[in-house]
Design an enzyme around this catalytic site. Structure first.
Site, PDB file in Angstrom:
ATOM      1  CD  GLU A 195     -23.937 -38.738  -5.597  1.00 33.49           C
ATOM      2  OE1 GLU A 195     -23.634 -38.651  -6.798  1.00 33.49           O
ATOM      3  OE2 GLU A 195     -23.092 -38.712  -4.684  1.00 33.49           O
ATOM      4  CD  GLU A 230     -21.661 -41.674   0.401  1.00 32.11           C
ATOM      5  OE1 GLU A 230     -20.878 -40.863  -0.136  1.00 32.11           O
ATOM      6  OE2 GLU A 230     -22.459 -42.367  -0.254  1.00 32.11           O
TER       7      GLU A 230
END
Ligand code: XIL
Length: 371
Positions: A161, A266
């Site tokens: 991220e 995910e």
């Protein structure tokens, strides 16, 4: 006489065994038997699962999945809570669990602004450390963890991220102190610690055009420098109305264009309304109810939409299985999911492949039936 008896015995035996040769029952299909030749099919496990205390979930993990990733226990705040103290108890248990069950073990994650131990980027007075100190801390952190599981963890989410939807860099402490360089440095340290481990860049909202272009550039630049980048992880936290499947597909294709593999790392799909972050969510009871509309069960109409869209995503992954090397669900059953607490606490969500009773969702049942 003796030989006659023997002959009869043999004949009788072969007749009996002929009768016993029923057609061999086809083994019950599982996610890994159906998808195993396309990509790894993985799941994130929590500590109750990797320690085998949650026996219901463990049964599902062993039956259906051939890869595991640590949902939390390898994150900095857990594994490296203080500068001179690592805590490997849960991470060791997790790696043992995956290894014992013959699964591809994935490490998540080495450098991330979130769930970062508070000491990491500051000195004892709370001031940002110098670039040299931060580099050394990153190097110690990455080297210690990656070396410990050398040859046992197949691949690492090295940086998580770091890029925003508009393509700019997230202004994390790592970025503020080291600039863009912190990403290639992290990949370099990880590769030095285990030259055989796969290394991944991982992020959410990867369908967004700005982020897509920036991640492609980031990975191309790192490869041009000779750094190892094996895959780009698209987290895949999706919802009923976002993202647009075509945009998601564009990113799969663009990422594969770098020569790296693509991983859905995910995967989950919230069945709940999106939260408008600018609204005051404590406003009224009615508003809270609107955010948590299915506290008892998911209505059939919503469930049908959810299952159809999950099937669409799965079909997209299968369509691109030449470049997708892993699809990992972010949790075993709905009851385990982080989405029950995020982005608002105390909701009941239905985002995973197995329901709260550990039953496969209809789209999973169909997938198993078709194959
Ligand atoms: C989540 C876990 O599922 C939660 O249990 C925890 O409280 C917060 O983090 N992106 C990531 C994951 O890369 O590590 C996050 O996992 C979900 C979003």
């Amino acid at each position: 006489m003796k030989s006659k008896t023997l002959l009869w015995a043999l004949l009788a035996g072969s007749v009996m065994s002929a009768c016993a040769t029923k057609p061999v029952a086809k083994e019950e299909p599982t996610l890994k038997s159906v998808l195993g030749d396309k990509f790894l099919i993985g799941v994130a496990v929590n500590v109750w699962q990797s320690s085998e205390r949650d026996t219901n979930a463990v049964k599902i993990v062993k039956k259906h999945f051939n890869s595991v990733v640590a949902e939390n226990c390898m994150k900095c705040q857990t594994i490296h809570p203080e500068e001179n103290r690592y805590d490997f108890k849960q991470a060791d248990e997790f790696v043992n669990f995956g290894e014992k069950n013959g699964m591809a073990v994935m490490g998540h994650c080495l450098i991330w602004h979130s769930q970062l131990a508070p000491w990491f980027c500051v000195d004892k007075d709370g001031k940002d450390v110098s670039p040299e100190v931060l580099k050394q801390r990153m190097k110690d952190h990455i080297t210690t963890i990656v070396s410990r599981y050398k040859g046992r963890v197949k691949g690492w989410d090295v940086v998580n991220e770091a890029i925003m939807e508009d393509g700019s860099y997230r202004k994390s402490k790592f970025y503020q102190i080291l600039g863009e360089e912190f990403i290639p440095l992290a990949f370099q340290y990880a590769h030095e610690a285990d030259p055989d481990a796969e290394l991944y860049y991982n992020d959410y909202n990867m369908h967004a055009e700005g982020k897509r272009n920036a991640v492609v550039k980031l990975v191309n630049d790192m490869k041009a420098k000779g750094l190892r980048v094996d895959a780009i992880g698209m987290q895949g936290h999706v919802g009923l109305n976002y993202p647009d499947l075509a945009e998601f597909e564009k990113s799969i294709v663009a990422f594969a264009g770098t020569g790296a593999k693509v991983m859905i790392t995910e995967w989950d799909m919230s069945a709940l309304p999106e939260v408008n972050r600018t609204a005051n969510i404590a406003d009224t009871v009615a508003f809270r109810k609107a955010l948590n509309p299915y506290p008892d069960a998911l209505p059939d109409s919503v469930s049908q939409r959810w299952n159809a869209r999950m099937a669409d995503f799965m079909n997209l992954f299968i369509k691109h299985s030449d470049v997708i090397s892993r699809v990992t669900a972010w949790g075993v059953s709905d009851g385990d999911s982080w989405k029950n607490g995020f982005p608002v606490r105390g909701r009941k969500d239905y985002p995973l492949l197995f329901d709260r009773e550990y039953q496969p969702k209809p789209f999973v049942v169909d997938l198993l039936k078709e194959n």
